[in-house]
Design a protein around this motif. Structure first.
Motif, PDB file in Angstrom:
ATOM      1  N   ILE A  43      56.244   3.279  40.909  1.00 33.20           N
ATOM      2  CA  ILE A  43      57.198   3.124  39.798  1.00 33.20           C
ATOM      3  C   ILE A  43      58.133   4.325  39.766  1.00 33.20           C
ATOM      4  CG2 ILE A  43      57.438   2.887  37.303  1.00 33.20           C
ATOM      5  CD1 ILE A  43      56.182   0.455  38.744  1.00 33.20           C
ATOM      6  N   PHE A  44      57.565   5.506  39.923  1.00 31.67           N
ATOM      7  CA  PHE A  44      58.379   6.720  39.934  1.00 31.67           C
ATOM      8  C   PHE A  44      59.393   6.661  41.072  1.00 31.67           C
ATOM      9  CE2 PHE A  44      59.047  11.052  41.567  1.00 31.67           C
ATOM     10  CZ  PHE A  44      59.679  11.596  40.467  1.00 31.67           C
ATOM     11  N   GLN A  45      58.934   6.280  42.275  1.00 33.01           N
ATOM     12  CA  GLN A  45      59.836   6.211  43.427  1.00 33.01           C
ATOM     13  C   GLN A  45      60.933   5.174  43.196  1.00 33.01           C
ATOM     14  OE1 GLN A  45      59.746   8.389  46.060  1.00 33.01           O
ATOM     15  NE2 GLN A  45      61.773   7.519  46.347  1.00 33.01           N
ATOM     16  N   ARG A  46      60.591   4.044  42.587  1.00 33.57           N
ATOM     17  CA  ARG A  46      61.593   3.012  42.295  1.00 33.57           C
ATOM     18  C   ARG A  46      62.655   3.555  41.340  1.00 33.57           C
ATOM     19  NH1 ARG A  46      59.083  -1.873  39.693  1.00 33.57           N
ATOM     20  NH2 ARG A  46      59.443  -0.697  37.794  1.00 33.57           N
ATOM     21  N   GLU A  47      62.214   4.304  40.329  1.00 31.24           N
ATOM     22  CA  GLU A  47      63.169   4.887  39.385  1.00 31.24           C
ATOM     23  C   GLU A  47      64.065   5.919  40.069  1.00 31.24           C
ATOM     24  OE1 GLU A  47      60.958   6.297  36.029  1.00 31.24           O
ATOM     25  OE2 GLU A  47      60.465   4.264  35.366  1.00 31.24           O
ATOM     26  N   ASP A  49      64.844   5.920  43.291  1.00 28.93           N
ATOM     27  CA  ASP A  49      65.747   5.152  44.153  1.00 28.93           C
ATOM     28  C   ASP A  49      66.873   4.510  43.346  1.00 28.93           C
ATOM     29  OD1 ASP A  49      64.128   5.852  46.274  1.00 28.93           O
ATOM     30  OD2 ASP A  49      63.118   3.891  46.384  1.00 28.93           O
ATOM     31  N   ASP A  50      66.538   3.974  42.170  1.00 27.35           N
ATOM     32  CA  ASP A  50      67.563   3.370  41.305  1.00 27.35           C
ATOM     33  C   ASP A  50      68.582   4.416  40.845  1.00 27.35           C
ATOM     34  OD1 ASP A  50      66.307   0.932  41.560  1.00 27.35           O
ATOM     35  OD2 ASP A  50      65.402   0.952  39.547  1.00 27.35           O
ATOM     36  N   ALA A  51      68.090   5.606  40.514  1.00 29.16           N
ATOM     37  CA  ALA A  51      68.992   6.676  40.075  1.00 29.16           C
ATOM     38  C   ALA A  51      69.917   7.108  41.208  1.00 29.16           C
ATOM     39  CB  ALA A  51      68.189   7.872  39.554  1.00 29.16           C
ATOM     40  N   VAL A  52      69.373   7.205  42.415  1.00 28.41           N
ATOM     41  CA  VAL A  52      70.200   7.568  43.580  1.00 28.41           C
ATOM     42  C   VAL A  52      71.237   6.488  43.842  1.00 28.41           C
ATOM     43  CG1 VAL A  52      70.157   7.901  46.087  1.00 28.41           C
ATOM     44  CG2 VAL A  52      68.484   9.071  44.645  1.00 28.41           C
ATOM     45  N   GLU A  53      70.810   5.233  43.791  1.00 36.41           N
ATOM     46  CA  GLU A  53      71.741   4.128  44.011  1.00 36.41           C
ATOM     47  C   GLU A  53      72.859   4.133  42.970  1.00 36.41           C
ATOM     48  OE1 GLU A  53      71.578  -0.718  43.925  1.00 36.41           O
ATOM     49  OE2 GLU A  53      69.815   0.361  44.667  1.00 36.41           O
ATOM     50  N   TRP A  54      72.509   4.388  41.714  1.00 29.47           N
ATOM     51  CA  TRP A  54      73.508   4.442  40.650  1.00 29.47           C
ATOM     52  C   TRP A  54      74.483   5.601  40.892  1.00 29.47           C
ATOM     53  CZ3 TRP A  54      75.828   1.638  37.244  1.00 29.47           C
ATOM     54  CH2 TRP A  54      76.563   2.229  36.240  1.00 29.47           C
ATOM     55  N   ALA A  55      73.967   6.761  41.267  1.00 29.93           N
ATOM     56  CA  ALA A  55      74.830   7.918  41.522  1.00 29.93           C
ATOM     57  C   ALA A  55      75.790   7.643  42.676  1.00 29.93           C
ATOM     58  CB  ALA A  55      73.976   9.152  41.818  1.00 29.93           C
ATOM     59  N   LEU A  56      75.306   7.001  43.725  1.00 26.31           N
ATOM     60  CA  LEU A  56      76.186   6.659  44.846  1.00 26.31           C
ATOM     61  C   LEU A  56      77.252   5.652  44.426  1.00 26.31           C
ATOM     62  CD1 LEU A  56      73.539   6.411  47.702  1.00 26.31           C
ATOM     63  CD2 LEU A  56      75.287   8.191  47.402  1.00 26.31           C
ATOM     64  N   TYR A  57      76.873   4.687  43.597  1.00 29.72           N
ATOM     65  CA  TYR A  57      77.839   3.706  43.087  1.00 29.72           C
ATOM     66  C   TYR A  57      78.926   4.405  42.265  1.00 29.72           C
ATOM     67  CZ  TYR A  57      79.793   0.137  40.051  1.00 29.72           C
ATOM     68  OH  TYR A  57      80.663  -0.654  39.344  1.00 29.72           O
ATOM     69  N   VAL A  58      78.511   5.290  41.377  1.00 31.90           N
ATOM     70  CA  VAL A  58      79.478   6.020  40.542  1.00 31.90           C
ATOM     71  C   VAL A  58      80.408   6.838  41.415  1.00 31.90           C
ATOM     72  CG1 VAL A  58      79.679   7.874  38.829  1.00 31.90           C
ATOM     73  CG2 VAL A  58      78.031   6.035  38.479  1.00 31.90           C
ATOM     74  N   GLN A  59      79.883   7.465  42.466  1.00 31.74           N
ATOM     75  CA  GLN A  59      80.716   8.257  43.371  1.00 31.74           C
ATOM     76  C   GLN A  59      81.725   7.373  44.087  1.00 31.74           C
ATOM     77  OE1 GLN A  59      80.698  11.710  43.711  1.00 31.74           O
ATOM     78  NE2 GLN A  59      82.607  11.238  44.733  1.00 31.74           N
ATOM     79  N   ARG A  60      81.287   6.189  44.551  1.00 31.04           N
ATOM     80  CA  ARG A  60      82.220   5.273  45.233  1.00 31.04           C
ATOM     81  C   ARG A  60      83.321   4.807  44.296  1.00 31.04           C
ATOM     82  NH1 ARG A  60      77.364   3.205  47.391  1.00 31.04           N
ATOM     83  NH2 ARG A  60      77.442   1.469  45.920  1.00 31.04           N
ATOM     84  N   VAL A  61      82.960   4.485  43.058  1.00 27.30           N
ATOM     85  CA  VAL A  61      83.968   4.048  42.081  1.00 27.30           C
ATOM     86  C   VAL A  61      84.940   5.185  41.791  1.00 27.30           C
ATOM     87  CG1 VAL A  61      84.306   3.366  39.672  1.00 27.30           C
ATOM     88  CG2 VAL A  61      82.544   2.258  41.044  1.00 27.30           C
ATOM     89  N   SER A  62      84.418   6.378  41.640  1.00 25.17           N
ATOM     90  CA  SER A  62      85.267   7.544  41.384  1.00 25.17           C
ATOM     91  C   SER A  62      86.222   7.800  42.551  1.00 25.17           C
ATOM     92  CB  SER A  62      84.395   8.779  41.141  1.00 25.17           C
ATOM     93  OG  SER A  62      85.191   9.914  40.936  1.00 25.17           O
ATOM     94  N   ASP A  63      85.705   7.712  43.773  1.00 24.66           N
ATOM     95  CA  ASP A  63      86.548   7.911  44.952  1.00 24.66           C
ATOM     96  C   ASP A  63      87.634   6.844  45.043  1.00 24.66           C
ATOM     97  OD1 ASP A  63      84.983  10.084  45.603  1.00 24.66           O
ATOM     98  OD2 ASP A  63      83.881   9.054  47.207  1.00 24.66           O
ATOM     99  N   ALA A  64      87.269   5.592  44.753  1.00 24.63           N
ATOM    100  CA  ALA A  64      88.246   4.500  44.806  1.00 24.63           C
ATOM    101  C   ALA A  64      89.318   4.689  43.736  1.00 24.63           C
ATOM    102  CB  ALA A  64      87.546   3.157  44.619  1.00 24.63           C
TER     103      ALA A  64
END
Length: 100
Positions: A43-47, A49-64
């Protein structure tokens, strides 16, 4: 939402507490005060991973967004230069443009 159990529940109902920990964070209290947090490593690892995925998404949106703003600024600059060159060429060919 986190599950909250008294410390006695961990002894009296371990299966229930462990099942809850498989799904989410479980908080164990002693005399109503927060004492421990318990969860399965998966559960901890899933959380994480979700946080990393969200951070990468935010970075991509910011870059775009930044790239779009830079493109728009560049287009505005080219349009202004084009209009200025057009006005200068008219003035050169036929004298001052009215209103100037």
């Amino acid at each position: 939402m986190d599950a909250i159990y008294p410390a006695t529940a961990f002894c009296d109902h371990p299966r229930e507490v462990k099942q809850a920990a498989r799904d989410r964070l479980v908080r164990i209290t002693e005399n109503g005060n927060g004492a421990y947090a318990f969860r399965f490593e998966e559960i901890f690892q899933r959380e994480v991973d979700d946080a990393v995925e969200w951070a990468l998404y935010v970075q991509r949106v910011s870059d775009a967004h930044l790239a779009l703003r830079q493109t728009q600024a560049s287009e505005m600059k080219r349009t202004a230069q084009s209009h200025l060159l057009w006005a200068v060429s008219l003035e050169t060919r036929s004298g001052p443009v009215s209103g100037s």
